[in-house]
Scaffold this active site. Structure first.
Site, PDB file in Angstrom:
ATOM      1  N   ASN A 283     -45.848  27.735  36.091  1.00  0.00           N
ATOM      2  CA  ASN A 283     -46.475  26.419  35.957  1.00  0.00           C
ATOM      3  C   ASN A 283     -47.381  26.200  37.156  1.00  0.00           C
ATOM      4  O   ASN A 283     -46.948  25.755  38.221  1.00  0.00           O
ATOM      5  CB  ASN A 283     -45.411  25.326  35.868  1.00  0.00           C
ATOM      6  CG  ASN A 283     -44.644  25.399  34.575  1.00  0.00           C
ATOM      7  OD1 ASN A 283     -45.111  24.943  33.529  1.00  0.00           O
ATOM      8  ND2 ASN A 283     -43.464  26.023  34.618  1.00  0.00           N
ATOM      9  N   GLU A 284     -48.647  26.522  36.951  1.00  0.00           N
ATOM     10  CA  GLU A 284     -49.635  26.475  38.034  1.00  0.00           C
ATOM     11  C   GLU A 284     -50.104  25.037  38.272  1.00  0.00           C
ATOM     12  O   GLU A 284     -49.812  24.146  37.460  1.00  0.00           O
ATOM     13  CB  GLU A 284     -50.842  27.345  37.641  1.00  0.00           C
ATOM     14  CG  GLU A 284     -50.525  28.828  37.482  1.00  0.00           C
ATOM     15  CD  GLU A 284     -50.317  29.568  38.809  1.00  0.00           C
ATOM     16  OE1 GLU A 284     -50.001  28.931  39.834  1.00  0.00           O
ATOM     17  OE2 GLU A 284     -50.468  30.809  38.803  1.00  0.00           O
TER      18      GLU A 284
END
Ligand code: GLP
Length: 244
Positions: free
Chosen positions: A145-146
């Site tokens: 989850n950037e």
């Protein structure tokens, strides 16, 4: 919780996992574990293998869901998270491989949304994750989850940050060989776990740990969302905690 060194911290986390497995086993239940890859959890997996062998603790009542996988990625490729998990854990314990779940990096792109919904559904139908372990990327990602990930995001296909691909370039022999995408559980998926342990070691992680723990909650550093959960523990060595 700050431990003197990585070995002690890894042993503590491994013991919490086996305590959970044994407690569930006594009640005739499965332990539903969320697992992570990367260098960080390797010591925990080593210790789980040791406990399995020396203390005869079985993993037959474990169902596991891994956080993420590169896309595209063949499970047999040495860089796949399937290979990583086999090498570091699954090949050395008695877990039933039918109980192991890792996002499928071989799917046609149009099949990914349905696969992701099914991944979420399986977790929910089993009653949710008992324990999710996490590392942290230098972008502040958990799973993949950037920055920009929404707090209620579910399992989905994402684009990897340039820094994440640079950090992975050693495993792939150059950044140009690192896939640009991945399938990851979402922040929302991770948040539903009854217990979350984020681990970080070394000075290299000190500044992102400071941001994650003390920084403003923002999608710029997805790990800051963990400040909103009551069920999270950061397990650190002294170096990773050195800027707190
Ligand atoms: C990868 C994984 C993450 C992991 C991160 C940190 O990006 N998808 O789950 O937390 O790397 O890796 P390391 O533990 O090697 O520093």
């Amino acid at each position: 919780t700050v431990y003197q060194n990585t070995d002690i911290a890894s042993r503590k986390v491994a013991r919490r996992i086996t305590d959970l497995i044994q407690k569930k086993s006594k009640n005739g239940e499965y332990a539903i574990l969320g697992l992570a890859t990367g260098v960080t959890p390797i010591g925990v997996y080593k210790e789980l293998v040791r406990i399995h062998k020396e203390e005869n603790i079985s993993f037959k009542n474990v169902i596991s869901f891994n956080l993420d996988e590169y896309y595209p990625m063949k499970p047999t490729s040495p860089q796949s998270y399937v290979s990583f998990m086999k090498e570091n854990l699954f090949d050395h314990i008695d877990i039933d491989m039918a109980n192991v779940h890792i996002p499928d990096g071989t799917l046609d792109i149009e099949k990914i949304p349905a696969f992701c919904l099914e991944y979420e559904k399986k977790i929910t139908e089993l009653g949710g994750l008992d324990l999710q372990i996490l590392g942290i990327g230098r972008t502040g990602h958990i799973g993949f989850n950037e920055p920009g990930s929404a707090p209620n995001s579910g399992t989905r296909l994402v684009t990897l940050d340039d820094l994440t691909r640079r950090d992975a370039s050693r495993d792939f022999g150059g950044k140009e060989n690192v896939p640009t995408k991945a399938i990851t559980m979402g922040i929302g998926t991770i948040f539903k776990a009854r217990e979350i342990i984020l681990m970080a070691w070394n000075r290299k992680k000190a500044s992102i740990i400071k941001k994650a723990v003390e920084g403003e909650i923002s999608s710029d550093v997805p790990a800051t969302y963990l400040q909103l959960s009551e069920n999270v523990e950061f397990v650190l060595d002294q170096d990773a905690a050195s800027e707190l």
